[in-house]
Design an enzyme around this catalytic site. Structure first.
Site, PDB file in Angstrom:
ATOM      1  N   VAL A 126       3.837  -0.864   4.323  1.00  0.00           N
ATOM      2  CA  VAL A 126       2.471  -1.215   4.716  1.00  0.00           C
ATOM      3  C   VAL A 126       1.853  -2.047   3.601  1.00  0.00           C
ATOM      4  O   VAL A 126       1.897  -1.664   2.424  1.00  0.00           O
ATOM      5  CB  VAL A 126       1.607   0.034   4.984  1.00  0.00           C
ATOM      6  CG1 VAL A 126       0.207  -0.376   5.439  1.00  0.00           C
ATOM      7  CG2 VAL A 126       2.263   0.925   6.022  1.00  0.00           C
ATOM      8  N   LEU A 136       0.817  -1.215   0.000  1.00  0.00           N
ATOM      9  CA  LEU A 136       0.000   0.000   0.000  1.00  0.00           C
ATOM     10  C   LEU A 136       0.848   1.260   0.000  1.00  0.00           C
ATOM     11  O   LEU A 136       0.440   2.286  -0.538  1.00  0.00           O
ATOM     12  CB  LEU A 136      -0.926   0.021   1.228  1.00  0.00           C
ATOM     13  CG  LEU A 136      -2.012  -1.056   1.298  1.00  0.00           C
ATOM     14  CD1 LEU A 136      -2.732  -0.991   2.630  1.00  0.00           C
ATOM     15  CD2 LEU A 136      -2.996  -0.870   0.145  1.00  0.00           C
ATOM     16  N   GLY A 137       2.014   1.200   0.617  1.00  0.00           N
ATOM     17  CA  GLY A 137       2.862   2.377   0.678  1.00  0.00           C
ATOM     18  C   GLY A 137       4.116   2.123   1.473  1.00  0.00           C
ATOM     19  O   GLY A 137       4.239   1.135   2.199  1.00  0.00           O
ATOM     20  N   LYS A 197       1.718  -3.499   8.846  1.00  0.00           N
ATOM     21  CA  LYS A 197       2.897  -2.642   8.740  1.00  0.00           C
ATOM     22  C   LYS A 197       4.111  -3.339   9.337  1.00  0.00           C
ATOM     23  O   LYS A 197       4.079  -3.811  10.475  1.00  0.00           O
ATOM     24  CB  LYS A 197       2.642  -1.324   9.473  1.00  0.00           C
ATOM     25  CG  LYS A 197       3.789  -0.324   9.322  1.00  0.00           C
ATOM     26  CD  LYS A 197       3.403   1.031   9.855  1.00  0.00           C
ATOM     27  CE  LYS A 197       4.495   2.058   9.581  1.00  0.00           C
ATOM     28  NZ  LYS A 197       4.121   3.410  10.021  1.00  0.00           N
ATOM     29  N   ASP A 210       3.490  13.087  14.980  1.00  0.00           N
ATOM     30  CA  ASP A 210       3.711  13.055  13.532  1.00  0.00           C
ATOM     31  C   ASP A 210       2.396  13.302  12.787  1.00  0.00           C
ATOM     32  O   ASP A 210       2.024  12.567  11.876  1.00  0.00           O
ATOM     33  CB  ASP A 210       4.311  11.713  13.109  1.00  0.00           C
ATOM     34  CG  ASP A 210       5.076  11.810  11.785  1.00  0.00           C
ATOM     35  OD1 ASP A 210       5.444  12.935  11.399  1.00  0.00           O
ATOM     36  OD2 ASP A 210       5.296  10.772  11.147  1.00  0.00           O
ATOM     37  N   GLY A 229       6.759   4.238   4.064  1.00  0.00           N
ATOM     38  CA  GLY A 229       6.994   5.451   4.835  1.00  0.00           C
ATOM     39  C   GLY A 229       8.367   5.452   5.452  1.00  0.00           C
ATOM     40  O   GLY A 229       9.222   4.596   5.151  1.00  0.00           O
ATOM     41  N   PHE A 269       9.071   4.721   8.389  1.00  0.00           N
ATOM     42  CA  PHE A 269       9.247   3.724   9.442  1.00  0.00           C
ATOM     43  C   PHE A 269       8.827   2.332   9.013  1.00  0.00           C
ATOM     44  O   PHE A 269       8.671   1.452   9.847  1.00  0.00           O
ATOM     45  CB  PHE A 269       8.446   4.159  10.678  1.00  0.00           C
ATOM     46  CG  PHE A 269       8.799   5.542  11.132  1.00  0.00           C
ATOM     47  CD1 PHE A 269       9.963   5.782  11.827  1.00  0.00           C
ATOM     48  CD2 PHE A 269       7.978   6.611  10.816  1.00  0.00           C
ATOM     49  CE1 PHE A 269      10.295   7.061  12.229  1.00  0.00           C
ATOM     50  CE2 PHE A 269       8.307   7.897  11.219  1.00  0.00           C
ATOM     51  CZ  PHE A 269       9.474   8.118  11.924  1.00  0.00           C
ATOM     52  N   GLY A 270       8.640   2.095   7.735  1.00  0.00           N
ATOM     53  CA  GLY A 270       8.350   0.749   7.301  1.00  0.00           C
ATOM     54  C   GLY A 270       7.383   0.691   6.132  1.00  0.00           C
ATOM     55  O   GLY A 270       6.865   1.703   5.669  1.00  0.00           O
TER      56      GLY A 270
END
Length: 648
Positions: free
Chosen positions: A365, A357-358, A380, A477, A360, A362-363
């Site tokens: 997903v 899905l994406g 995630k 965040d 970022g 930090f990891g």
């Protein structure tokens, strides 16, 4: 002939008089009734929608169906004329949620001129009104709502309240569900959706024009102090004949079973006491019984297989080595909050790129479908931060699974494998806000009303995290990429990878700066001490981001070499008296100027360089609700002192 005609003419008026007297006598006889259970009442009640009456007399208003209404009314009209306006009624009810402590709206006791509710809506309208009839004085409806979902549209005080409604779902008076304990001489909180039966008493005194509402656990005596007491002139609200009964509805997500166990009514004195021993019991949870049987069967089956296969089973476990998890002894207490790695591996098709899905900071997903429940989830993968203890991190994850708010992405569970954490969230079909906000083909989805609803939703979520939950949770965040959108384009604040928990009246413990460039409050790099004000700073930048359709920092255009700071730009527009020129041009005329100006000015106030000068999230929610006036931006406000730092 003339004699016969005269006789007929005399008889006809007499028949009319007899009929009128009969109706009047019938109405008088109907001034009180009692249902100790509703056995055989299917023809003695007017019911519609999904209302059912069980064989044991239990009246069930709702089930786990979605977006449906139900009604159950006493079939005969009740006379409400001067000297007959006083009444006393009591009933026993229960709300059994499908998911623990998550309800699908509530139950309403209704006095209505009609039993025809075919044009009403379910969900927050509770089967009483729709968006055009809510608030009309011509409704002639007086109701008492037992509401388990907080709806800001109707200015609900919380998600567990009792409210007095007059022609509208905006209560004229409301209180959090509670009762007065005469034994302990103190108020005790009651959770309406606890699944436990409760009794409510509603009494109206025509002389004093006073409506009293009293609540208590089932089988407890009526408390000496009422929960609500409101002066109402029913003679100005009700018609001469009205119907009395109940209304309920289900929403689009979590649902509840709503039950009425017994009901008593009297217009000449105190309502008769219900007999607790005659009231029908609530149904047992068949799913739990079936689940227990299945668990016992599975356990026995596993024991038999292990006993028979022995070495073969051991070899099979070695072959499935790729599903091995890390579970230390101290972690067993958090086992109920875990998913197995195998289930997550299968759900994501082995974490294939096709399910990504994406990505970022930090990891990654992934989209997944849990094999056991067919539920869609977002999975995630997070590399563990070595600066923090794993036990502390897992404790915080366990705490965050208890977060319950309609504008938060629900953290469902976690799994741990080697140095990697796997977090499982609700799946949001419309993805993240930034992809729509900055995508060329998707901005058509973001009308002004959608944007404003998203902003209010995020504000409500942050207020819950800062003040209304059992601990203080700093998100640290807040930005468009961490705002996810559900199927109805409602905002869900997600990605708690940088979040910090601490007790109220304490300070968070942290020694390093984290966040995203453009959203970090200037004081954080000096003190290395995040506060709720640092979240407010990020929220302020988020407000400008949504209102202007621009990222916090970058280039104004592809041909522009100078760095662009969104806060500076909006501030300059405000100083020139042209703050609306900063709005997203893709909205064209699709916005309300006052609300857009409120969003942009509030964004600047949240970006104030001095943390103490920023509003709190509670004040921000009040600004959006119109209960508090937005202050002017101070003259000593200096946006140039807002220095942005890179992620720590």
């Amino acid at each position: 002939m003339e004699s016969q005609l005269s006789t007929q003419m005399l008889i006809s008026p007499m028949l009319i008089i007899v009929l009128i007297l009969s109706v009047h006598t019938f109405a008088q006889e109907d001034m009180q009734f009692i249902y100790n259970g509703f056995q055989g009442s299917i023809n003695k009640l007017h019911v519609d929608g999904i209302t059912t009456i069980h064989s044991n007399g239990l009246l069930q208003m709702t089930n786990h169906s979605q977006q449906l209404s139900s009604h159950a009314f006493y079939p005969h009209p009740v006379i409400f004329k001067p000297s007959r306006l006083s009444f006393s009624t009591t009933f026993v009810f229960a709300m059994v949620p499908q998911v623990h402590n998550i309800s699908g709206h509530g139950i309403v006791f209704v006095i209505s001129p009609t039993t025809n509710f075919q044009h009403t809506l379910p969900s927050q309208y509770l089967g009483l009104f729709n968006n055009s009839t809510n608030g009309r004085s011509s409704n002639h409806i007086v109701a008492l709502e037992l509401d388990t979902v907080q709806n800001l549209e109707f200015k609900d005080i919380d998600s567990n309240h009792v409210g007095i409604d007059v022609n509208s779902l905006k209560s004229v008076d409301a209180a959090s569900a509670a009762y007065y304990s005469d034994k302990e001489r103190s108020n005790k909180i009651l959770l309406l959706n606890s699944g436990k039966p409760m009794q409510i008493w509603i009494d109206y005194d025509e002389v004093e024009m006073l409506l009293n509402v009293t609540l208590a656990p089932f089988r407890d005596p009526k408390p000496s102090k009422c929960l609500l007491s409101k002066h109402l002139n029913l003679s100005a609200l009700l018609l001469d004949t009205m119907y009395i009964g109940f209304s309920s509805s289900t929403g689009s997500e979590a649902a509840s079973n709503h039950y009425i166990l017994g009901w008593s009514w009297n217009q000449t004195g105190k309502a008769q006491n219900l007999d607790p021993d005659k009231l029908p019991p609530l149904p047992q949870n068949k799913q739990q019984k079936l689940l227990f049987r299945n668990i016992v069967f599975v356990v026995l089956l596993i024991v038999v297989i292990l006993a028979l296969l022995g070495i073969a089973a051991a070899l099979w476990f070695l072959w499935r080595k790729k599903y091995r998890e890390l579970l230390e002894p101290w972690e067993k207490e958090y086992a109920p909050h875990r998913y197995t790695f195998k289930d997550l591996y299968v759900a994501t098709k082995g974490f294939k790129n096709s399910e990504l899905l994406g990505v970022g900071n930090f990891g990654k997903v992934y989209k997944g479908i849990l094999p056991s429940t067919s539920r869609q989830v977002a999975v995630k993968l997070v590399s563990h931060d070595s600066k923090r203890g794993m036990k502390e991190f897992v404790e915080e994850i366990s705490s965050m699974t208890r977060l319950r708010h309609r504008n938060l992405v629900q953290l469902l569970s976690y799994c741990r494998r080697k140095g990697e954490l796997i977090l499982v969230y609700e799946y949001m079909p419309n993805g993240s806000l930034d992809k729509i906000l900055y995508g060329k083909d998707n901005k058509s989805k973001l009308s002004w009303s959608t944007r404003f609803n998203i902003i209010k939703g995020v504000a409500s979520a942050l207020l819950y995290l800062h003040e209304e939950w059992e601990q203080v949770l700093l998100h640290r965040d807040v930005k468009a990429s961490n705002i996810l959108l559900d199927a109805e384009m409602n905002a869900r604040l997600g990605d708690f990878g940088l979040a910090r928990l601490y007790d109220h009246n304490n300070d968070p413990r942290t020694t390093y700066v984290v966040g995203t460039v453009g959203y970090i409050a200037p004081e954080v790099t000096r003190t290395q001490q995040p506060t709720t004000s640092t979240d407010v700073f990020s929220f302020g930048m988020f407000l400008l981001e949504v209102g202007c359709g621009k990222r916090p920092i970058g280039k104004q255009s592809d041909n522009d070499d100078e760095d662009f700071f969104l806060g500076d730009w909006v501030y300059d527009c405000w100083k020139r008296g042209e703050i609306l020129t900063a709005s997203d041009p893709t909205m064209e005329d699709d916005y309300q100027e006052k609300k857009l100006e409120l969003v942009l000015k509030l964004g600047l106030l949240c970006l104030h360089p001095k943390a103490k000068e920023r509003p709190t999230m509670r004040q921000i929610v009040q600004f959006f609700n119109g209960s508090t006036t937005l202050p002017e931006i101070p003259s000593d406000y200096d946006i140039d002192s807002c220095i942005f730092f890179e992620e720590g």
